[in-house]
Design an enzyme around this catalytic site. Structure first.
Site, mmCIF file in Angstrom:
data_model
loop_
_atom_site.group_PDB
_atom_site.id
_atom_site.type_symbol
_atom_site.label_atom_id
_atom_site.label_comp_id
_atom_site.label_asym_id
_atom_site.label_seq_id
_atom_site.Cartn_x
_atom_site.Cartn_y
_atom_site.Cartn_z
ATOM 1 N N ASN A 112 -5.273 47.526 -15.927
ATOM 2 C CA ASN A 112 -6.365 48.228 -15.247
ATOM 3 C C ASN A 112 -7.130 49.114 -16.207
ATOM 4 O OD1 ASN A 112 -6.322 51.348 -14.477
ATOM 5 N ND2 ASN A 112 -4.179 50.710 -14.691
ATOM 6 N N PHE A 116 -10.328 56.493 -13.522
ATOM 7 C CA PHE A 116 -10.284 57.655 -12.606
ATOM 8 C C PHE A 116 -11.402 57.590 -11.552
ATOM 9 C CE2 PHE A 116 -8.098 60.799 -15.799
ATOM 10 C CZ PHE A 116 -6.910 60.121 -15.636
ATOM 11 N N SER A 184 -3.661 58.593 -19.300
ATOM 12 C CA SER A 184 -4.441 57.414 -18.936
ATOM 13 C C SER A 184 -5.208 56.939 -20.161
ATOM 14 C CB SER A 184 -5.435 57.721 -17.820
ATOM 15 O OG SER A 184 -6.389 56.665 -17.753
ATOM 16 N N ASN A 186 -7.832 55.206 -20.041
ATOM 17 C CA ASN A 186 -9.188 54.850 -19.637
ATOM 18 C C ASN A 186 -10.160 56.016 -19.572
ATOM 19 O OD1 ASN A 186 -8.338 52.090 -19.266
ATOM 20 N ND2 ASN A 186 -7.306 52.794 -17.411
ATOM 21 N N THR A 187 -9.739 57.198 -20.027
ATOM 22 C CA THR A 187 -10.646 58.340 -20.144
ATOM 23 C C THR A 187 -10.652 58.758 -21.610
ATOM 24 O OG1 THR A 187 -10.319 59.088 -17.873
ATOM 25 C CG2 THR A 187 -11.010 60.755 -19.457
ATOM 26 N N LYS A 219 2.611 63.896 -17.549
ATOM 27 C CA LYS A 219 2.817 62.442 -17.601
ATOM 28 C C LYS A 219 2.416 61.911 -18.966
ATOM 29 C CE LYS A 219 2.013 58.190 -15.012
ATOM 30 N NZ LYS A 219 1.586 57.668 -13.708
ATOM 31 N N ASN A 248 3.179 56.303 -18.407
ATOM 32 C CA ASN A 248 1.956 55.688 -17.909
ATOM 33 C C ASN A 248 1.860 54.247 -18.436
ATOM 34 O OD1 ASN A 248 -0.757 55.443 -16.889
ATOM 35 N ND2 ASN A 248 -0.947 57.665 -17.085
HETATM 36 C C1 LIG Z 1 -4.276 49.978 -10.769
HETATM 37 C C2 LIG Z 1 -3.528 51.124 -11.371
HETATM 38 C C3 LIG Z 1 -4.069 52.393 -11.324
HETATM 39 C C4 LIG Z 1 -3.375 53.470 -11.873
HETATM 40 N N1 LIG Z 1 -3.925 54.715 -11.786
HETATM 41 C C5 LIG Z 1 -3.224 55.776 -12.255
HETATM 42 C C6 LIG Z 1 -3.715 57.089 -12.103
HETATM 43 O O1 LIG Z 1 -4.783 57.325 -11.518
HETATM 44 N N2 LIG Z 1 -2.988 58.109 -12.615
HETATM 45 C C7 LIG Z 1 -1.789 57.912 -13.251
HETATM 46 O O2 LIG Z 1 -1.154 58.884 -13.677
HETATM 47 N N3 LIG Z 1 -1.281 56.672 -13.396
HETATM 48 C C8 LIG Z 1 -1.966 55.607 -12.906
HETATM 49 N N4 LIG Z 1 -1.440 54.356 -13.043
HETATM 50 C C9 LIG Z 1 -0.151 54.169 -13.762
HETATM 51 C C10 LIG Z 1 1.025 54.124 -12.819
HETATM 52 O O3 LIG Z 1 1.162 55.349 -12.137
HETATM 53 C C11 LIG Z 1 2.322 53.850 -13.608
HETATM 54 O O4 LIG Z 1 2.548 54.901 -14.518
HETATM 55 C C12 LIG Z 1 2.258 52.535 -14.380
HETATM 56 O O5 LIG Z 1 1.610 51.540 -13.623
HETATM 57 C C13 LIG Z 1 3.647 52.022 -14.777
HETATM 58 O O6 LIG Z 1 4.433 51.735 -13.650
HETATM 59 P P1 LIG Z 1 4.620 50.226 -13.081
HETATM 60 O O7 LIG Z 1 5.029 49.362 -14.256
HETATM 61 O O8 LIG Z 1 5.675 50.326 -12.020
HETATM 62 O O9 LIG Z 1 3.305 49.815 -12.544
HETATM 63 C C14 LIG Z 1 -2.117 53.262 -12.497
HETATM 64 C C15 LIG Z 1 -1.576 51.976 -12.542
HETATM 65 C C16 LIG Z 1 -2.259 50.907 -11.987
HETATM 66 C C17 LIG Z 1 -1.641 49.533 -12.040
#
Ligand SMILES: Cc1cc2nc3c(=O)[nH]c(=O)nc-3n(C[C@H](O)[C@H](O)[C@H](O)COP(=O)(O)O)c2cc1C
Length: 357
Positions: A112, A116, A184, A186-187, A219, A248
């Protein structure tokens, strides 16, 4: 009955464009179509005490699923032991142009670059306040679970030393814990805030402005260089925070990805993130040496994964990708498997297993 509806919805969800699917999932949850927790109360072997809070089970929904704090109660009803809403930024923002969310189905992963997208702290805070006033319902399904607020900064016009303390002030009376998202991908520039001196300055600014804040976590990215983890953890502790979330998404692309989307820009999550997230957790646990609450995240999809992370030192775990692939039923499965995995390894409770690896 609700489970049948929820299974049918999941079949549909998997055929849609991933972002439309996410929208539909949120709508379904708001309509109460997520299904319930089955028979209610969790196995006491799964209960966790951390940061002065009680968690009925260690499994949380990770940040990014409920960016605007719209479905906290329905997520609790599915059986999550805690819910983290956000990332929320000071002002509303659109995020990056679509497409910005990709299923790597062959790899059981997601990339992704949402950037934000969220409605901003004003609307977020109103929803958190409203939820806070609601009475906790029952003692099983739908009962109150700890709720976290995950905070970030806008792409334009950000001043982290000003913005993070302000955001904390907006949610401190309603959130059970707060997470600073400094990871993140992406910022632009966000991850630089993980530098020890910068991080400590932000944490101190928050501590001075809000001595009455709830527990605070940071995080972290899985892409931190090994040598940087020590200084970061010491800065977290010196800054007065209570814990870290590891991790993350990763900007790396582990060998062996098969999906045609593997080359997309953004953060990778799900199964291929697991080894990296586990390695970083082990390093962090060793350095923190019991001084912080550790929330493990990244590629968790079985009860054995959960017991592994707890044995490595985690207090709590979170998931996003596996939930996106499997739907609400995953929570019940994970709880059942975790109890089984604990017993198979000779532990009675999660607390017995903690840090034994
Ligand atoms: C579509 C998407 C959006 C995410 N948005 C955020 C976010 O806004 N803030 C954040 O701290 N992590 C965000 N994450 C990261 C997740 O919270 C998590 O740290 C990461 O996906 C790893 O866990 P997983 O392997 O179980 O997905 C996002 C992940 C995905 C897939």
């Amino acid at each position: 009955m609700m489970d049948i509806v929820s299974n049918m919805l999941m079949k549909l969800v998997r055929r849609l464009d991933p972002e439309d699917a996410h929208r539909l999932a949120l709508d379904a949850l708001m309509l109460g179509l997520g299904g319930g927790n089955g028979s209610g109360r969790d196995d006491p072997a799964l209960s966790v005490r951390a940061m002065g809070l009680r968690f009925p089970n260690p499994i949380g929904i990770a940040a990014g699923f409920d960016k605007n704090a719209q479905v906290i109660r329905p997520l609790a009803r599915i059986g999550f032991g805690f819910v983290e809403a956000g990332t929320v930024t000071p002002l509303p923002q659109e995020g990056n142009p679509r497409p910005r969310l990709f299923r790597l189905t062959e790899d059981r992963a997601i990339i992704n670059r949402m950037g934000f997208n969220n409605q901003g702290i004003d609307r977020f805070a109103v929803r958190m306040a409203r939820l806070h006033k609601l009475p906790a319902k029952g003692n099983g399904a739908g009962a109150r679970v700890p709720v976290g607020a995950n905070l970030g900064i806008n792409k334009n016009g950000a001043d982290p030393e000003r913005d993070y303390p302000r955001l904390v002030g907006r949610v401190k009376h309603y959130a059970d814990y707060i997470v600073l998202n400094l990871s993140s991908p992406n910022t632009p520039g966000l991850r630089d805030l993980q530098q020890a001196d910068r991080l400590q300055a932000i944490l101190q600014a928050i501590g001075e402005a809000h001595p009455d804040r709830p527990p605070l976590l940071v995080k972290l990215a899985p892409d931190l260089a090994r040598d940087d983890i020590g200084p970061v953890i010491e800065a977290v502790i010196a800054g007065g925070a209570q814990g870290v979330t590891v991790t993350n998404t990763t900007i790396s692309r582990p060998d062996g990805l098969r999906s045609p989307h593997a080359g997309e820009t953004g953060g990778l999550s799900g199964r291929p993130l697991r080894p990296l997230a586990e390695t970083v957790l082990r390093d962090v646990a060793q350095i923190a040496a019991g001084r912080l609450t550790l929330v493990a995240c990244g590629g968790i999809e079985t009860g054995a994964d959960i017991v592994d992370r707890v044995r490595a030192g985690a207090d709590l775990v979170q998931l996003y990708s596996a939930f996106a692939y499997e739907g609400p039923g995953i929570v019940r499965r994970l709880k059942r498997e975790t109890v089984r995995a604990l017993n198979a390894e000779g532990f009675e409770t999660l607390a017995d297993a903690k840090g034994t690896a």
